[in-house]
Write a protein that holds these residues in place. Sequence first.
Motif, short mmCIF file in Angstrom:
data_model
loop_
_atom_site.label_atom_id
_atom_site.label_comp_id
_atom_site.label_asym_id
_atom_site.label_seq_id
_atom_site.Cartn_x
_atom_site.Cartn_y
_atom_site.Cartn_z
N ALA A 151 0.81 -1.21 0.00
CA ALA A 151 0.00 0.00 0.00
C ALA A 151 0.85 1.26 0.00
N ASP A 152 2.02 1.24 0.65
CA ASP A 152 2.81 2.45 0.75
C ASP A 152 4.26 2.29 0.30
N ARG A 153 4.63 1.16 -0.31
CA ARG A 153 6.02 0.96 -0.74
C ARG A 153 6.09 -0.01 -1.92
N MET A 154 7.27 0.01 -2.57
CA MET A 154 7.54 -0.85 -3.73
C MET A 154 8.99 -1.32 -3.62
N SER A 155 9.22 -2.64 -3.83
CA SER A 155 10.57 -3.22 -3.78
C SER A 155 11.01 -3.58 -5.18
N LEU A 156 12.26 -3.20 -5.51
CA LEU A 156 12.85 -3.50 -6.81
C LEU A 156 14.12 -4.31 -6.60
N SER A 157 14.50 -5.11 -7.60
CA SER A 157 15.77 -5.84 -7.54
C SER A 157 16.37 -5.91 -8.93
N ALA A 158 17.70 -5.94 -8.94
CA ALA A 158 18.48 -6.10 -10.18
C ALA A 158 19.73 -6.86 -9.79
N GLY A 159 19.85 -8.11 -10.26
CA GLY A 159 21.00 -8.94 -9.90
C GLY A 159 20.97 -9.22 -8.41
N THR A 160 22.06 -8.84 -7.70
CA THR A 160 22.12 -9.05 -6.26
C THR A 160 21.70 -7.80 -5.49
N SER A 161 21.41 -6.72 -6.16
CA SER A 161 21.02 -5.47 -5.51
C SER A 161 19.51 -5.39 -5.40
N SER A 162 19.06 -4.79 -4.32
CA SER A 162 17.63 -4.54 -4.18
C SER A 162 17.44 -3.20 -3.47
N VAL A 163 16.31 -2.57 -3.71
CA VAL A 163 16.03 -1.25 -3.15
C VAL A 163 14.52 -1.16 -2.90
N VAL A 164 14.16 -0.37 -1.88
CA VAL A 164 12.76 -0.18 -1.52
C VAL A 164 12.43 1.31 -1.66
N PHE A 165 11.37 1.61 -2.42
CA PHE A 165 10.89 2.98 -2.56
C PHE A 165 9.63 3.11 -1.70
N SER A 166 9.59 4.17 -0.91
CA SER A 166 8.42 4.41 -0.07
C SER A 166 7.61 5.56 -0.67
N LEU A 167 6.32 5.51 -0.45
CA LEU A 167 5.44 6.52 -1.01
C LEU A 167 5.68 7.89 -0.35
N TYR A 168 6.08 7.90 0.93
CA TYR A 168 6.20 9.15 1.66
C TYR A 168 7.65 9.57 1.88
N ASP A 169 8.64 8.71 1.63
CA ASP A 169 10.05 9.09 1.74
C ASP A 169 10.55 9.54 0.37
N THR A 170 11.47 10.47 0.36
CA THR A 170 11.98 10.97 -0.92
C THR A 170 13.18 10.18 -1.41
N ALA A 171 13.94 9.52 -0.51
CA ALA A 171 15.14 8.79 -0.91
C ALA A 171 14.88 7.28 -0.83
N PRO A 172 15.30 6.50 -1.81
CA PRO A 172 15.12 5.06 -1.75
C PRO A 172 16.09 4.45 -0.73
N LYS A 173 15.72 3.31 -0.16
CA LYS A 173 16.57 2.62 0.82
C LYS A 173 17.07 1.32 0.21
N ALA A 174 18.41 1.21 0.09
CA ALA A 174 19.00 -0.02 -0.42
C ALA A 174 18.99 -1.05 0.69
N THR A 175 18.50 -2.26 0.42
CA THR A 175 18.39 -3.29 1.45
C THR A 175 19.65 -4.13 1.58
N ASP A 176 20.58 -4.04 0.63
CA ASP A 176 21.80 -4.84 0.71
C ASP A 176 23.03 -3.97 0.92
N GLY A 177 22.85 -2.75 1.30
CA GLY A 177 23.97 -1.86 1.57
C GLY A 177 24.46 -1.08 0.36
N ALA A 178 23.94 -1.31 -0.84
CA ALA A 178 24.37 -0.58 -2.03
C ALA A 178 23.53 0.68 -2.15
N ASN A 179 24.16 1.81 -2.43
CA ASN A 179 23.43 3.06 -2.66
C ASN A 179 23.75 3.61 -4.01
#
Length: 179
Positions: A151-179
């Motif tokens: 409802a308020d977020r979306m998770s993306l992945s490419a290879g071994t990297s993944s990132v979560v975009f939130s509807l209310y945050d402006t910066a994405p959060k990398a879940t594996d430490g990659a920015n």
Amino acid sequence: MLKSFDGRWLTLLVLVSALLCLVGLNAAISGMQIDTSPRAVELSRTVAAATPGDKSRPATIGDMNLPDTLVRPVFSPTRRDFVPPPAPSTPAAPVVAEAPPPALSPPSIGLRGTRTVGGKYSALVATDEKTADWFAEGEMVLGWTIVSIEADRMSLSAGTSSVVFSLYDTAPKATDGAN
């Protein structure tokens, strides 16, 4: 009972007696041992002269320089498959491990909204300032795969990297430490 002994009964009697003879012959043959060892074979003078060895005994097929498959009985129940001699071992080249691909930076997109249609979420993703499209789970956005939409977020992945975009945050959060 029988009024007369005609030709049909005689034919039937001959066929039954022939069948019984064949059954008896089959029973007699099935109990015999079959010798499958190679036999001495008389060879022509040119082959016999070409084979080295003792000339006092007759030349056999085994005396000739033939492959093993021709010397052994072909239809023997104890025949084994031909096993080639092992190849000389060569040292294997060392395996060089490939370096892992560099971590991808999060795509420059923005999550503008989510919706539910038929119980499945889809996300309104802005790829630039003027363009936004609806995407479902499993679709690709700028080389990244949408893994999940809530409802308020979306998770993306490419290879071994993944990132979560939130509807209310402006910066994405990398879940594996990659920015």
